[in-house]
Design an enzyme around this catalytic site. Structure first.
Site, PDB file in Angstrom:
ATOM      1  N   ASP A 195      31.016 -28.652  -6.793  1.00 33.13           N
ATOM      2  CA  ASP A 195      30.795 -29.506  -6.129  1.00 33.13           C
ATOM      3  C   ASP A 195      29.916 -30.735  -6.979  1.00 33.13           C
ATOM      4  OD1 ASP A 195      31.786 -28.156  -3.291  1.00 33.13           O
ATOM      5  OD2 ASP A 195      29.691 -26.992  -3.519  1.00 33.13           O
ATOM      6  N   HIS A 222      28.576 -24.366   0.049  1.00 37.75           N
ATOM      7  CA  HIS A 222      30.102 -24.500  -0.907  1.00 37.75           C
ATOM      8  C   HIS A 222      31.421 -24.439   0.394  1.00 37.75           C
ATOM      9  CE1 HIS A 222      32.174 -24.392  -4.118  1.00 37.75           C
ATOM     10  NE2 HIS A 222      32.465 -23.194  -4.489  1.00 37.75           N
TER      11      HIS A 222
END
Length: 358
Positions: A195, A222
């Site tokens: 990310d 996530h």
């Protein structure tokens, strides 16, 4: 004299191909790790790293990158299929780490004995139309089994969990370690680095900067809306229009879906994930070595919010997570995103804990 030379030559030949013949017992593996054939002659001392799921789409490139890491002296590759071929292939690289392969559940304990860092990319990948929750039942069981082996064979290792859904698999791992009496929250880290890597790349594109010079904190979790890039805290400092904030946040949150759709059924984000996982593993190894100022984002046991697990910036060191850094000031857009993220995260955590305890 000639007999001694022949004996030495035989030992050398056996050592050359040792990676293709995994040990048959934990006792043999311990002897190997302590012996002179632990690493190639002349290689620098380093850490022992295991990749669980080394034959998969993430596991193979991740294993390649870990073989290239000069901090790794011994690299154990474990999977339930194809490990001998992957091991033989990677072992031909002329880097310092000695590679050994392990195939199937009977060899899991040998793969884990003596490890300093265990990386878990094992599991099935996401396919078009699948959510991360669709992966849950299969991957949750895989992570539970692997963590039971870790608790038994290397309870003091740093554990990096990649297997999705990370929002649930990290709580599963924690519950397994609690039951075994080996739980250390500082040593269990969910890998959310992809990310951050995506955020740095996409922000760099918008700003016209080299993404290697950009650092975007990404907090929360996530998956989807739990991924919260803190664009107000971008380094180097900069400002965005509301349209840019909306575009960047959405693209960072849906980066995985972007890759799944682009591959049209041929896979998910494996190469970028392997790169991100290798970057995070390197940070953990540098922390273990005692390097100062190692700060990365990770999904960990946390008191930053009321949730038991939360991704935020952490300082890594010899004990794993040595400090969890505060979120810092959030703007109105980020506060709204945080509220939404916490709602979904709470359910994912509950789901993982329930699975581990059923």
């Amino acid at each position: 004299m000639e007999q001694g030379a022949d004996s030495a030559a035989a030992r050398r030949m056996a050592r050359v191909a040792s990676h293709l013949r995994p040990p048959t017992s934990q006792e043999e593996e311990v002897a190997i790790l302590k012996g002179s054939n632990c690493r190639a002659k002349g290689a620098a001392p380093g850490f022992k790293v295991a990749v669980l799921g080394a034959s998969g789409g993430i596991g193979q490139p991740l294993s390649l990158l870990m073989k290239m890491n000069p901090l790794v002296s011994v690299l154990h590759l474990y999977d339930v299929v194809n490990t001998p071929g992957v091991t033989a292939d990677i072992s031909h690289m002329n880097t310092g780490a000695v590679v050994r392969g392990f195939l199937g559940q009977p060899q899991l304990e040998s793969a884990l004995t003596g490890m300093d860092l265990v990386i878990i990319p094992a599991g099935i990948p996401r396919k078009p139309g699948m959510t991360r929750d669709d992966l849950f039942n299969i991957n949750a069981g895989i992570v539970r089994t692997l963590c039971e082996g870790i608790a038994k064979c290397c309870p003091n290792a740093i554990v990096n969990v990649i297997s999705n859904p990370v929002n649930s698999t990290v709580p599963i791992a924690a519950e397994v370690f609690k039951k075994a009496g080996t739980y250390d929250p500082k040593r269990l880290l969910g890998v959310t680095t992809l990310d951050v890597v995506r955020a740095n790349t996409f922000v760099g594109e918008v700003l016209g900067l080299d993404p290697r010079d950009v650092n975007v904190p990404v907090v929360g979790g996530h998956a989807g809306v739990t991924i919260l890039p803190l664009l107000s805290q971008v380094n180097p400092p900069c400002s965005f229009t509301s349209e840019e904030i909306s575009y960047l946040t959405s693209r960072i949150q849906n980066g995985g879906t972007e890759v799944v759709e682009a591959k049209a059924g041929a896979g998910s984000a494996t190469l970028s994930m392997a790169y991100a996982a290798a970057r995070f593993a390197d940070a953990c190894l540098r922390g273990l070595r005692g390097d100062a100022g190692i700060v990365e984002c990770s999904y960990i046991a946390s008191q930053v919010t009321e949730l038991a697990f939360f991704a935020s910036k952490v300082r890594l060191g010899r004990a794993g997570v040595e400090e969890v850094l505060p979120l810092g000031p959030l703007n109105e857009f980020e506060r709204a995103g945080l509220k939404k993220a916490k709602g979904e995260l709470a359910e994912s955590i509950r789901k993982g804990v329930a699975f581990a305890n059923k």
